[in-house]
Design a protein around this motif. Sequence first.
Motif, mmCIF file in Angstrom:
data_model
loop_
_atom_site.group_PDB
_atom_site.id
_atom_site.type_symbol
_atom_site.label_atom_id
_atom_site.label_comp_id
_atom_site.label_asym_id
_atom_site.label_seq_id
_atom_site.Cartn_x
_atom_site.Cartn_y
_atom_site.Cartn_z
ATOM 1 N N THR A 86 0.812 -1.274 0.031
ATOM 2 C CA THR A 86 0.022 0.065 0.067
ATOM 3 C C THR A 86 0.802 1.259 0.150
ATOM 4 O O THR A 86 0.658 2.147 -0.660
ATOM 5 C CB THR A 86 -0.959 0.020 1.077
ATOM 6 N N ARG A 87 1.789 1.233 0.687
ATOM 7 C CA ARG A 87 2.610 2.375 0.865
ATOM 8 C C ARG A 87 3.815 2.460 -0.160
ATOM 9 O O ARG A 87 4.448 3.586 -0.277
ATOM 10 C CB ARG A 87 3.368 2.537 2.340
ATOM 11 N N GLY A 88 3.993 1.468 -0.781
ATOM 12 C CA GLY A 88 5.266 1.533 -1.886
ATOM 13 C C GLY A 88 6.557 1.368 -1.137
ATOM 14 O O GLY A 88 7.639 1.895 -1.660
ATOM 15 N N TRP A 89 6.653 0.861 0.172
ATOM 16 C CA TRP A 89 7.822 0.579 0.751
ATOM 17 C C TRP A 89 8.605 -0.544 0.752
ATOM 18 O O TRP A 89 8.015 -1.680 0.015
ATOM 19 C CB TRP A 89 7.649 0.923 2.421
ATOM 20 N N SER A 90 9.992 -0.677 0.747
ATOM 21 C CA SER A 90 10.817 -1.777 0.552
ATOM 22 C C SER A 90 10.435 -2.786 1.972
ATOM 23 O O SER A 90 9.845 -2.213 2.995
ATOM 24 C CB SER A 90 12.027 -1.658 0.659
ATOM 25 N N ARG A 91 10.790 -3.907 1.782
ATOM 26 C CA ARG A 91 10.542 -4.785 3.297
ATOM 27 C C ARG A 91 11.759 -4.228 3.927
ATOM 28 O O ARG A 91 11.407 -4.490 5.157
ATOM 29 C CB ARG A 91 10.936 -6.406 2.565
ATOM 30 N N GLU A 92 12.961 -3.740 3.546
ATOM 31 C CA GLU A 92 13.673 -3.352 4.601
ATOM 32 C C GLU A 92 13.113 -2.190 5.436
ATOM 33 O O GLU A 92 13.520 -2.005 6.848
ATOM 34 C CB GLU A 92 14.951 -2.921 3.862
ATOM 35 N N THR A 93 12.333 -1.273 4.765
ATOM 36 C CA THR A 93 11.603 -0.223 5.687
ATOM 37 C C THR A 93 10.980 -0.739 6.625
ATOM 38 O O THR A 93 10.964 -0.235 7.942
ATOM 39 C CB THR A 93 10.874 0.566 4.654
ATOM 40 N N PHE A 94 9.967 -1.535 6.373
ATOM 41 C CA PHE A 94 9.215 -2.402 7.468
ATOM 42 C C PHE A 94 10.040 -2.994 8.440
ATOM 43 O O PHE A 94 9.763 -3.155 9.844
ATOM 44 C CB PHE A 94 8.065 -3.328 6.658
ATOM 45 N N ALA A 95 10.894 -3.688 8.152
ATOM 46 C CA ALA A 95 11.790 -4.635 8.840
ATOM 47 C C ALA A 95 12.648 -3.758 9.878
ATOM 48 O O ALA A 95 13.135 -4.067 11.028
ATOM 49 C CB ALA A 95 12.741 -5.574 7.872
ATOM 50 N N LEU A 96 13.133 -2.588 9.397
ATOM 51 C CA LEU A 96 13.812 -1.622 10.187
ATOM 52 C C LEU A 96 12.856 -1.015 11.424
ATOM 53 O O LEU A 96 13.517 -1.002 12.450
ATOM 54 C CB LEU A 96 14.365 -0.554 9.359
ATOM 55 N N ALA A 97 11.406 -1.032 10.969
ATOM 56 C CA ALA A 97 10.705 -0.468 12.080
ATOM 57 C C ALA A 97 10.641 -1.386 13.310
ATOM 58 O O ALA A 97 10.771 -1.015 14.577
ATOM 59 C CB ALA A 97 9.376 -0.175 11.497
ATOM 60 N N ILE A 98 10.309 -2.630 12.820
ATOM 61 C CA ILE A 98 10.484 -3.711 13.901
ATOM 62 C C ILE A 98 11.646 -4.273 14.617
ATOM 63 O O ILE A 98 11.677 -4.315 15.745
ATOM 64 C CB ILE A 98 9.812 -4.852 13.202
ATOM 65 N N ALA A 99 12.779 -3.829 13.939
ATOM 66 C CA ALA A 99 14.186 -3.766 14.554
ATOM 67 C C ALA A 99 14.307 -2.952 15.434
ATOM 68 O O ALA A 99 14.880 -3.062 16.721
ATOM 69 C CB ALA A 99 15.181 -3.815 13.442
ATOM 70 N N ILE A 100 14.064 -1.600 15.166
ATOM 71 C CA ILE A 100 13.888 -0.499 16.226
ATOM 72 C C ILE A 100 13.139 -0.926 17.411
ATOM 73 O O ILE A 100 13.429 -0.487 18.569
ATOM 74 C CB ILE A 100 13.602 0.884 15.638
ATOM 75 N N GLN A 101 11.910 -1.280 17.090
ATOM 76 C CA GLN A 101 11.011 -1.761 18.147
ATOM 77 C C GLN A 101 11.682 -2.807 19.110
ATOM 78 O O GLN A 101 11.786 -2.733 20.517
ATOM 79 C CB GLN A 101 9.807 -2.623 17.427
ATOM 80 N N ASN A 102 12.347 -3.939 18.609
ATOM 81 C CA ASN A 102 12.927 -4.813 19.473
ATOM 82 C C ASN A 102 14.199 -4.277 20.059
ATOM 83 O O ASN A 102 14.279 -4.896 21.291
ATOM 84 C CB ASN A 102 13.401 -5.927 18.613
ATOM 85 N N LEU A 103 14.847 -3.264 19.618
ATOM 86 C CA LEU A 103 15.962 -2.974 20.250
ATOM 87 C C LEU A 103 15.651 -1.970 21.487
ATOM 88 O O LEU A 103 16.148 -2.128 22.461
ATOM 89 C CB LEU A 103 16.991 -2.024 19.222
ATOM 90 N N LEU A 104 14.751 -0.992 21.309
ATOM 91 C CA LEU A 104 14.147 -0.132 22.242
ATOM 92 C C LEU A 104 13.426 -0.992 23.257
ATOM 93 O O LEU A 104 13.467 -0.699 24.461
ATOM 94 C CB LEU A 104 13.415 0.776 21.767
ATOM 95 N N TRP A 105 12.926 -2.014 22.759
ATOM 96 C CA TRP A 105 12.165 -3.048 23.866
ATOM 97 C C TRP A 105 13.295 -3.560 24.688
ATOM 98 O O TRP A 105 13.071 -3.400 26.104
ATOM 99 C CB TRP A 105 11.466 -4.199 23.156
#
Length: 415
Positions: free
Chosen positions: A48-67
């Motif tokens: 929908t947003r036209g993003w790469s999978r890395e863009t999505f994965a980086l957000a979840i990676a940041i989530q895990n790191l800050l968690w």
Amino acid sequence: MSQDRSETAATPFWRAVPFIIVCGSVVAMASFGPRSSMGLFLAPMTETRGWSRETFALAIAIQNLLWGLGQPIAGGFADRYGTTRVLIAGALLTGAALILMPLSTSPFMFHLSAGVLFGLGLSACSFSIVLAAFGRIVSPARRSIAFGIGTAAGSFGQFLFAPLGQALIDTQGWQNALQTLGFLTFGLIFLFSLALKGKPWPQPLQGSERDQTIMEALSEALRHPSYLLLVAGFFVCGFHLAFVTVHLPAYLIDRGLDPVWGGWSIACIGLFNIIGALAAGQLGQRHPKQIMLVWIYLARAALIVFFVLTPISPVTVLIFSAALGLLWLATVPPTSGLVAVMFGPRYMAMLFGVVFLSHQIGSFIGVWLGGRLYDTTGSYDVVWWISVALGLFAAAVHWPIKEQEIDRPIIAAAP
């Protein structure tokens, strides 16, 4: 004996240990479930947003790191000021993150909501805060079982929320599905965390031993070889879990399976992990916890080899998911149990939080590397084989860990 019975009978049901464990288990379910379903949103959101999978994965990676970064801090607050306040703060942040995610129209906004807010929220309301609360109210003889119950509850959340998330996507669209999950998560955590209200009580000291400060407890742990090995090994658990949770649904789509199998694979992992977590809690009462961890990581490595080398089909996906589910969070009861054995329950939330930080650094790398290597090579194959190698590494570092209480000097009493 009669005095103990009268005290038990006089305890209100909302302060009884079984009721607190049930409520804490619901909190663990409500916090772990939605984040386990994030992989279901990868394909529809990036398309929908036209993003790469890395863009999505980086957000979840940041989530895990800050968690992970927030976990020792949240654990320290819970150890000192009580569990409920920390859980409610986490519920507010987590619910807000899920509600804001579909409103994120740029990668920066998405990284802020799905990454920063969600990660900090999870650090304050995840199962590790709940397990530490269990450790303070349950006797050492039954502590491993309580940890298994709390971990299994998180797994049930994964089993429940994965098909729920897919159903919400199918009926409401991914945007409304995320917001529905946000309101549901906040409501459940807020309501059931009230049962964990109360400040931790000091643990009885042995002889003339004095109580520690938080920094003294942390410094002691970081000088203990077995604790450092435990920290290193839990990195691998985070790598495995985050990579599979986020990228397995997309991997199955790439291999030609219907998207529904992504939801069922994550749900199947959660269902069988209920069995695995409860079994790990029971076995941890009778067998060396570090040896259990050796076999769990070896089994994970062998299972991934099987999955990569076997032709993909719904049957192999379900076999892989069920077997991986038995090993999924089975690492948590023995890992948290080792922390409690080594240092006692007084600062367990903080000390397990440090171990969990290593887990989340592994999660960051597993999620981000999966997206990065997929975008550069068009395949997840390299990451699967890295996962095998890390499983062997984790088995090796857990072998020399000693399951025994740390030796503390006795402070001479003042004259």
